[in-house]
Design an enzyme around this catalytic site. Structure first.
Site, PDB file in Angstrom:
ATOM      1  N   HIS A  16       0.894  -1.207  -0.161  1.00  0.00           N
ATOM      2  CA  HIS A  16      -0.104  -0.088   0.102  1.00  0.00           C
ATOM      3  C   HIS A  16       1.074   1.162   0.088  1.00  0.00           C
ATOM      4  CE1 HIS A  16      -3.966   2.090   1.772  1.00  0.00           C
ATOM      5  NE2 HIS A  16      -3.249   2.934   1.132  1.00  0.00           N
ATOM      6  N   GLU A 201     -11.390   3.498   5.592  1.00  0.00           N
ATOM      7  CA  GLU A 201     -10.646   4.349   6.034  1.00  0.00           C
ATOM      8  C   GLU A 201     -11.252   5.818   6.980  1.00  0.00           C
ATOM      9  OE1 GLU A 201      -8.398   6.440   3.075  1.00  0.00           O
ATOM     10  OE2 GLU A 201      -6.608   6.983   4.523  1.00  0.00           O
TER      11      GLU A 201
HETATM   12  N1  ADE Z   1      -4.418   8.633  -1.788  1.00  0.00           N
HETATM   13  C1  ADE Z   1      -3.461   8.542  -1.455  1.00  0.00           C
HETATM   14  N2  ADE Z   1      -3.357   8.396  -0.311  1.00  0.00           N
HETATM   15  C2  ADE Z   1      -4.670   8.099   0.029  1.00  0.00           C
HETATM   16  C3  ADE Z   1      -5.312   7.557   1.283  1.00  0.00           C
HETATM   17  N3  ADE Z   1      -4.800   7.383   2.382  1.00  0.00           N
HETATM   18  N4  ADE Z   1      -6.687   7.455   1.253  1.00  0.00           N
HETATM   19  C4  ADE Z   1      -7.379   7.469   0.165  1.00  0.00           C
HETATM   20  N5  ADE Z   1      -6.866   7.852  -1.109  1.00  0.00           N
HETATM   21  C5  ADE Z   1      -5.669   8.307  -0.982  1.00  0.00           C
HETATM   22 ZN    ZN Z   2      -3.923   4.690   0.456  1.00  0.00          ZN
END
Ligand code: ADE
Ligand code: ZN
Length: 339
Positions: A16, A201
């Site tokens: 990631h 998230e």
């Molecule tokens: N693009 C880059 N980092 C990100 C993240 N943590 N969450 C969503 N989109 C992203």
């Molecule tokens: Zn990300």
């Protein structure tokens, strides 16, 4: 051996990592000068001072502005090469990288400029550092599915010959549920791409479930809020679906007030295939090993936990079974060498 040395020596994969999020302030300044792009900063310190965000959207606003200095194939090559050097120094043996083609085509940079620059550096990295890699294109979820399809069509030749190995979903999660991209992910699966999506998230646990059930993803990026739904946790654990967790990023964007409250250990205890990753290291203050060390120290992880995390990163990758076994054997040797 201290934690940092132990972790660094373990063979592991980073799963990631947004390349545009590896744009360090020094390189941002250098590319702004090289490409004569105006930026509202005079020094590296001013750039770092501007990285004040506590929510995903605040971060994304700065992240999209920063990537405006990336203009030429050479820029994308240099950015990727710099990241690979850091990853190799951290003991990464394999990386699966995200890039955001729409973040570039939307400001007039052709898809091929970004993709070819990145791919050339990945080929160098394979040769020089022995780090294998796969490239995953992400679609921006704040844009429409039709715009996502346009990016997917532009990537056609790269998908056909495997230069792009996967499709991901990133950007603003709130109010942009996985279901919005169901047809695109079905088409990508049909084209042979591996599928991942950011979920849980800032969005709810139901977005994690929908990414699995409606998009058919192989892996979940972040996934933190899945913990709010015990039945979902059991399902993810049972299916061995990897979560690509990003501790230092979570501290800034995912409502983790203190690393001692990070859910990584709870994820492992629940049988989830959690991995440790850096997300956007230039913005969140650390690369792969920094993320391992921060969470290991705060949660008092032992060597067995660290070995599990390294194993999960290999098992959760899109490498073939023979390559996975080779790296798992390497982890056993490395852990054994420490006694
Ligand atoms: N693009 C880059 N980092 C990100 C993240 N943590 N969450 C969503 N989109 C992203
Ligand atoms: Zn990300």
């Amino acid at each position: 051996m201290d934690v940092r040395s132990f972790v660094r020596a373990l063979p592991k994969a980073e799963l990631h990592l947004h390349l545009e999020g590896a744009l360090e302030p020094e390189m941002l300044m250098r590319l702004a000068r090289r490409n004569k792009v105006g930026i509202p900063f005079r020094t590296v310190e001013e750039i770092r001072a501007a990285y004040r965000f506590s929510e995903l959207q605040d971060f994304l606003d700065i992240y999209y502005r920063g990537m405006d200095v990336l203009r030429t194939e050479e820029d994308f090559h240099d950015l990727t090469a710099a990241y690979l050097e850091r990853a190799a120094a951290d003991g990464a043996v394999h990386v699966e990288l995200f890039f955001d083609p729409q973040g570039h085509t939307g400001r007039g940079i052709p898809f091929a400029v970004a993709a070819d620059g990145i791919l050339a550096a990945l080929a160098d990295g394979r040769e020089r550092q022995g780090v294998t890699s796969l490239l995953i294109m992400c679609v921006l979820r704040h844009l429409s599915e039709e715009e996502g399809f346009a990016a997917f069509r532009e990537a056609g030749p790269y998908i056909a010959d495997g230069r792009i190995a996967g499709l991901g979903l990133d950007s603003s999660e709130k109010d942009h549920p996985p279901a919005k991209f169901e047809r695109l992910f079905a088409a990508a699966r049909e084209a042979g791409l591996r599928l991942v999506a950011h979920a849980g998230e800032e969005g709810p646990a139901s977005y994690v479930a929908d990414a699995v059930d409606r998009l058919g993803v192989d892996r979940i990026d972040h996934g933190n809020r899945a913990l709010e739904d015990p039945a979902l946790v059991r399902r993810l654990a049972g299916r061995g679906i990897a979560l690509t967790v990003c501790p230092l990023s979570n501290l800034r964007l995912c409502g983790v007030p203190d690393m001692r409250q990070h859910p990584l250990k709870r994820m492992l205890d629940a049988g989830l295939k959690a991995t440790v990753n850096s997300d956007d290291p230039a913005y969140f203050g650390g690369y792969l090993v920094d993320n391992f060390v921060a969470v290991a120290e705060a949660l008092d992880l032992d060597r067995a936990d660290l070995v599990t995390l390294a194993r999960n990163s290999i098992e959760g990758s899109f490498l073939d079974e023979a390559a996975k076994q080779g790296h798992l054997d390497g982890i056993a040797r490395s852990a054994g060498a420490d006694g």
